[in-house]
Motif scaffolding. Structure first.
Motif, mmCIF file in Angstrom:
data_model
loop_
_atom_site.group_PDB
_atom_site.id
_atom_site.type_symbol
_atom_site.label_atom_id
_atom_site.label_comp_id
_atom_site.label_asym_id
_atom_site.label_seq_id
_atom_site.Cartn_x
_atom_site.Cartn_y
_atom_site.Cartn_z
ATOM 1 N N ILE A 320 45.309 -35.161 0.624
ATOM 2 C CA ILE A 320 45.865 -34.358 1.720
ATOM 3 C C ILE A 320 47.372 -34.186 1.554
ATOM 4 N N SER A 321 48.063 -35.279 1.268
ATOM 5 C CA SER A 321 49.530 -35.242 1.195
ATOM 6 C C SER A 321 50.022 -34.338 0.075
ATOM 7 N N PHE A 322 49.429 -34.461 -1.090
ATOM 8 C CA PHE A 322 49.888 -33.636 -2.213
ATOM 9 C C PHE A 322 49.475 -32.178 -2.041
ATOM 10 N N THR A 323 48.352 -31.921 -1.394
ATOM 11 C CA THR A 323 47.982 -30.530 -1.110
ATOM 12 C C THR A 323 49.011 -29.889 -0.186
ATOM 13 N N LEU A 324 49.444 -30.618 0.834
ATOM 14 C CA LEU A 324 50.474 -30.088 1.733
ATOM 15 C C LEU A 324 51.796 -29.876 1.006
ATOM 16 N N LEU A 325 52.140 -30.799 0.108
ATOM 17 C CA LEU A 325 53.366 -30.640 -0.674
ATOM 18 C C LEU A 325 53.313 -29.360 -1.507
ATOM 19 N N LEU A 326 52.193 -29.112 -2.168
ATOM 20 C CA LEU A 326 52.057 -27.923 -3.012
ATOM 21 C C LEU A 326 52.069 -26.650 -2.171
ATOM 22 N N LEU A 327 51.493 -26.692 -0.989
ATOM 23 C CA LEU A 327 51.542 -25.523 -0.105
ATOM 24 C C LEU A 327 52.967 -25.257 0.373
ATOM 25 N N LEU A 474 54.861 -24.675 6.775
ATOM 26 C CA LEU A 474 55.583 -25.584 5.885
ATOM 27 C C LEU A 474 56.719 -24.810 5.244
ATOM 28 N N THR A 475 57.940 -25.248 5.466
ATOM 29 C CA THR A 475 59.114 -24.445 5.105
ATOM 30 C C THR A 475 59.865 -24.948 3.883
ATOM 31 N N ASP A 493 58.474 -43.291 -3.352
ATOM 32 C CA ASP A 493 59.483 -43.237 -2.286
ATOM 33 C C ASP A 493 59.103 -42.266 -1.172
ATOM 34 N N GLY A 494 57.841 -42.012 -1.043
ATOM 35 C CA GLY A 494 57.403 -41.100 0.003
ATOM 36 C C GLY A 494 57.235 -39.679 -0.503
ATOM 37 N N LEU A 495 56.837 -38.796 0.422
ATOM 38 C CA LEU A 495 56.537 -37.415 0.053
ATOM 39 C C LEU A 495 57.080 -36.526 1.187
ATOM 40 N N TYR A 496 58.086 -35.726 0.875
ATOM 41 C CA TYR A 496 58.883 -35.066 1.921
ATOM 42 C C TYR A 496 58.575 -33.578 2.026
#
Length: 503
Positions: A320-327, A474-475, A493-496
């Protein structure tokens, strides 16, 4: 005293002799496979002395560049192979015989026991058979309500942060995934999203760090040395917290089932009627299942529930987290996802998405698949050979540990052109033939030991990602996260991500 020293020296000589003979026996097989030079007795131990979890991906990449898509590393008298050759991986993953997990998985035994992940042979086949009904579509359909509820809480918790500034989204998603797997696996909620300081939540996080330490500190792979360390006592304390929690839930659900007169068993032909009366958790299916005509013991049920917890929250958090990052990085893809979701569910983000709605989100599924290619939650999986295996004319001896580099294979330009580019369309039906083998893309593993919960996972991913996208635009995205291995892939170190409310 002299006698004790003599006995000690004699034992040392025996151990070194056995070690030498084992290496000599296997070296004839391993010598034709490239790899770093082993030292006498300790093998390639020197490579691991300063290795940290965040170094593992680059460590494997460097060795692969130097020695090719199949290389070997000696750890003491143990031969370990690392492979990103699709043909060789297919040989192993498709085998009905080579199903024993690598000996490194033994570190999970104190927590997971002999559950589906770690069992082998006939016991594994029996467990796989009785657990399959737990993922019947009638049961999965009931979990859609849980996905909606918990993803709505996630959106509510993110809203105060939605000002366009970069926010570490990873801990928010972690707690949402924990709530989802607890409620679906055990039929109860631990309210992780509203009580992040719960003992169970802390224990899950802490145990992951302890177990990862055993992987990278190769001396701790020796049980005798690990048992002398403070980490062993720390591990025992953590596991007691986890086991006490699941035991309490199991006993409570068993009493409830008996009070309701639900003493029957769950058979495949009964699946059509499941879920018509009340929502069933995986635990309920286990409580009504049988092996060889007998009910499962509390210990056997606990092993499977703990396995669901381990495999079901960490992996979906990562996906979920990496999909949101890529979006966030690809606004044009994000906009297309939003248009698809809005067309299917409507513009009101509070409207629940049905099972059919989630199945209809075809483009979002392509996005998730591409995210899993770039960031597979389990980047390396491993088997221990129970017989000699021929790979490309080379004999790999029984007892060898065979590691499959999923992440490295997914980024191989000979398998995926321009592999670093985020391209969801590469999984479109008219382009899937570009893949040279169905074993080139294996985020859920493949063959007989593939992930039993992959349909569950895809529904959870679609539900949670679509809910976030319906609520927020997501901006921005932070820098490429430093990847680390803590049993699974994690951002060190997290995913921003930056986001603002829609509308």
């Amino acid at each position: 005293m002299v006698v004790v020293v003599q006995i000690g020296l004699a034992l040392l000589v025996v151990i070194l002799t056995i070690n030498y003979l084992l290496v000599r026996q296997n070296i004839k097989y391993g010598r034709h496979i490239p790899g770093p030079v082993p030292l006498p007795i300790v093998g390639c131990f020197y490579l691991y002395i300063n290795l940290k979890p965040e170094d593992i991906i680059d460590f494997v990449s460097d060795l692969r560049k130097r020695y090719g898509n199949l290389f070997r590393v000696w750890i003491g008298n143990r031969l370990a192979l690392f492979c990103t050759n699709v043909k060789y991986n297919e040989t192993v993953l498709s085998s009905q015989k080579l199903i024993r997990k690598s000996e490194l998985y033994k570190f999970l035994i104190p927590w997971l026991g002999d559950g589906l992940l770690l069992s082998t042979g006939q016991k594994w086949f029996s467990k796989r058979k009785i657990l399959t009904p737990a993922f019947h579509f009638k049961i999965l359909d009931q979990f859609i309500e849980v996905f909606h509820k918990q993803s709505s809480i996630l959106a509510d918790r993110l809203r105060p942060e939605a000002n366009g500034q970069l926010v570490n989204i990873y801990p928010f998603v972690t707690l949402a995934a924990l709530d989802i797997i607890c409620e679906t696996a055990m039929g109860t909620s631990i309210n992780a999203q509203t009580d992040a300081d719960s003992a169970y939540v802390k224990a899950i996080t802490e145990l992951s760090l302890v177990l990862t330490g055993r992987f990278v500190k190769v001396w701790q792979r020796v049980d005798f040395l690990f048992n002398l360390s403070p980490d062993k006592r720390r591990q025992d304390r953590i596991i007691k917290v986890l086991h006490d929690f699941t035991t309490k839930i199991i006993q409570s659900r068993r009493r409830e089932l008996m009070e309701q007169g639900g003493g029957g068993t769950v058979e495949d032909e009964d699946m059509a009627d499941l879920g018509t009366k009340r929502r069933m958790a995986f635990l309920d299916v286990l409580l009504q299942a049988t092996i060889d005509g007998r009910p499962l013991t509390d210990r056997e049920i606990q092993e499977e529930v703990d396995t669901f917890m381990f495999e079901g929250h960490d992996t979906t958090t990562i996906a979920i987290s990496f999909t949101l990052l890529l979006l966030a990085r690809h606004p044009e893809v994000q906009e297309r996802v939003y248009r698809e979701v809005a067309a299917i569910v409507g513009n009101d983000p509070a409207t629940p998405a049905t099972h059919r709605n989630l199945q209809d989100m075809k483009y979002l599924e392509l996005v998730i698949k591409e995210s899993l290619r770039l960031y597979p939650p389990v980047p390396i999986i491993a088997r221990r050979f129970t017989e000699n295996v021929e790979l490309g004319g080379k004999i790999v001896p029984e007892g060898s540990n065979f590691n499959i580099g999923i992440m490295h294979m997914h980024r191989d330009p000979t398998l995926f052109p321009d592999p670093e580019r985020f391209d969801p369309e590469r999984f479109a039906p008219d382009r899937t033939m570009e893949q040279s083998s169905p074993y080139a893309y294996v985020p859920f593993s493949a063959g007989p030991r593939n992930c039993i919960g992959q349909k569950f996972a895809m529904l959870e991913l679609k539900s949670t990602v679509s809910k976030v996208i319906r609520h927020f635009k997501l901006t921005a995205a932070g820098p490429e996260p430093k990847l680390t291995m803590q049993l699974t892939l994690k951002p060190r170190d997290g995913l921003y991500i930056g986001f603002v409310p829609r509308g």
